[in-house]
Design an enzyme around this catalytic site. Structure first.
Site, mmCIF file in Angstrom:
data_model
loop_
_atom_site.group_PDB
_atom_site.id
_atom_site.type_symbol
_atom_site.label_atom_id
_atom_site.label_comp_id
_atom_site.label_asym_id
_atom_site.label_seq_id
_atom_site.Cartn_x
_atom_site.Cartn_y
_atom_site.Cartn_z
ATOM 1 N N HIS A 34 136.719 -7.487 97.804
ATOM 2 C CA HIS A 34 137.011 -7.461 99.246
ATOM 3 C C HIS A 34 138.354 -8.160 99.478
ATOM 4 C CE1 HIS A 34 135.676 -7.789 103.552
ATOM 5 N NE2 HIS A 34 136.313 -8.954 103.528
ATOM 6 N N ASP A 36 141.069 -9.528 102.088
ATOM 7 C CA ASP A 36 141.246 -9.953 103.475
ATOM 8 C C ASP A 36 142.724 -9.903 103.855
ATOM 9 O OD1 ASP A 36 138.605 -10.634 104.492
ATOM 10 O OD2 ASP A 36 138.569 -12.092 102.857
ATOM 11 N N MET A 38 145.466 -10.277 106.561
ATOM 12 C CA MET A 38 145.676 -10.924 107.875
ATOM 13 C C MET A 38 147.156 -10.857 108.221
ATOM 14 S SD MET A 38 143.262 -14.280 107.445
ATOM 15 C CE MET A 38 141.659 -14.192 106.624
ATOM 16 N N HIS A 67 139.881 -5.238 104.208
ATOM 17 C CA HIS A 67 139.397 -5.702 105.512
ATOM 18 C C HIS A 67 140.639 -6.041 106.319
ATOM 19 C CE1 HIS A 67 137.141 -9.090 107.890
ATOM 20 N NE2 HIS A 67 137.504 -8.090 108.664
ATOM 21 N N MET A 69 142.465 -7.343 109.117
ATOM 22 C CA MET A 69 142.470 -8.184 110.319
ATOM 23 C C MET A 69 143.886 -8.118 110.877
ATOM 24 S SD MET A 69 140.077 -11.197 108.818
ATOM 25 C CE MET A 69 140.282 -10.596 107.149
ATOM 26 N N MET A 138 131.013 -9.555 111.414
ATOM 27 C CA MET A 138 131.578 -10.879 111.075
ATOM 28 C C MET A 138 130.540 -11.937 111.421
ATOM 29 S SD MET A 138 134.654 -10.589 109.753
ATOM 30 C CE MET A 138 134.863 -12.357 109.600
ATOM 31 N N ASP A 172 130.064 -10.794 106.632
ATOM 32 C CA ASP A 172 131.261 -11.451 106.109
ATOM 33 C C ASP A 172 131.421 -12.801 106.794
ATOM 34 O OD1 ASP A 172 133.711 -12.136 105.116
ATOM 35 O OD2 ASP A 172 134.796 -10.408 105.928
#
Ligand code: DX5
Ligand code: ZN
Length: 216
Positions: A34, A36, A38, A67, A69, A138, A172
């Site tokens: 996974h 992340d 950002m 993912h 964001m 989330m 998550d």
């Protein structure tokens, strides 16, 4: 309910050596890696982009998921798909066009995931039930690893499971060998875990603990 999958996040591992963590995760037999992403806008921190995703994808056979964001998810789809992500998850808070974005991902043969923050009602996902492959609930506010799971968010998981029994439902934030059972009981089947795996004696040991806890 779909079978349990472990999808560790690399976020809490040392950023100058993600490769070692990814090799260890793959050796431990995780189902997904996974990532992340950002952008410093949707959430304050900035992590990494598609170049790193590509490098990590080339390192191991384990599938990778992004993912996002980010405030402008659709702008980043191409890069992460080209980097090898098989599942792309964007936040419904970041777009007025979540339904369309799911269709765009699916059209490209990519699994479409939609994420919701703790403050977003689960009903927001209802119109996408037939066009998304995964819902990411989330269980902490996005942006940082190492926070505690907000148990109220698990009610949203149960509601989604009721609505679509075959849906992949990912949780998550704050998932460890204890809280994973609670999330699974609520109806989740895909488990992201980040900082927990930095606290176990080895990554392999931590992954084994997670697997055991959700094996039933
Ligand atoms: C938070 C990220 C999570 C986080 C999980 O914004 O989406 O993937 O890194 O980390 P832990 O397991 O430490 O909550
Ligand atoms: Zn995440």
């Amino acid at each position: 309910m779909p079978h349990p999958q472990i999808a560790p996040s690399i976020l809490s591992f040392p950023a100058d050596d993600y490769r070692s963590a990814v090799r260890e995760l793959a050796a431990a037999g995780v189902d997904w890696i996974h990532l992340d992403v950002m952008d410093g806008q949707f959430v304050p921190p900035i992590t990494f982009g598609a170049d790193l995703a590509k490098a990590l994808h080339q390192l191991v056979p384990t599938p990778i998921e992004a993912h996002l964001m980010t405030l402008t998810p659709a702008l980043h789809f191409d890069a992460f798909i080209e980097a090898g992500c098989k599942r792309v998850i964007f936040h419904t808070e970041a777009t007025d066009h979540a339904h369309l974005l799911c269709l765009q991902l699916r059209k490209r043969g990519i699994l479409a995931g939609v994420a919701i923050n703790p403050g977003t009602p689960v009903e927001t996902l209802y119109p996408m039930l037939d066009v998304m492959d995964l819902a990411l609930v989330m269980t902490v506010n996005p942006g940082w690893g190492g926070q505690s799971l907000i148990t109220e968010c698990l009610d949203k998981v149960s509601k989604l499971r009721e609505w679509r029994p075959d849906l992949e439902i990912e949780v998550d934030g704050g998932i460890d060998a204890d809280s994973i059972a609670m999330a699974q009981a609520a109806g989740a089947n895909v488990f992201v875990s980040g900082s927990y795996l930095t606290r176990t004696p080895t990554i392999g040991y931590g992954v084994a603990q997670l697997k055991r806890a959700c094996a039933g």
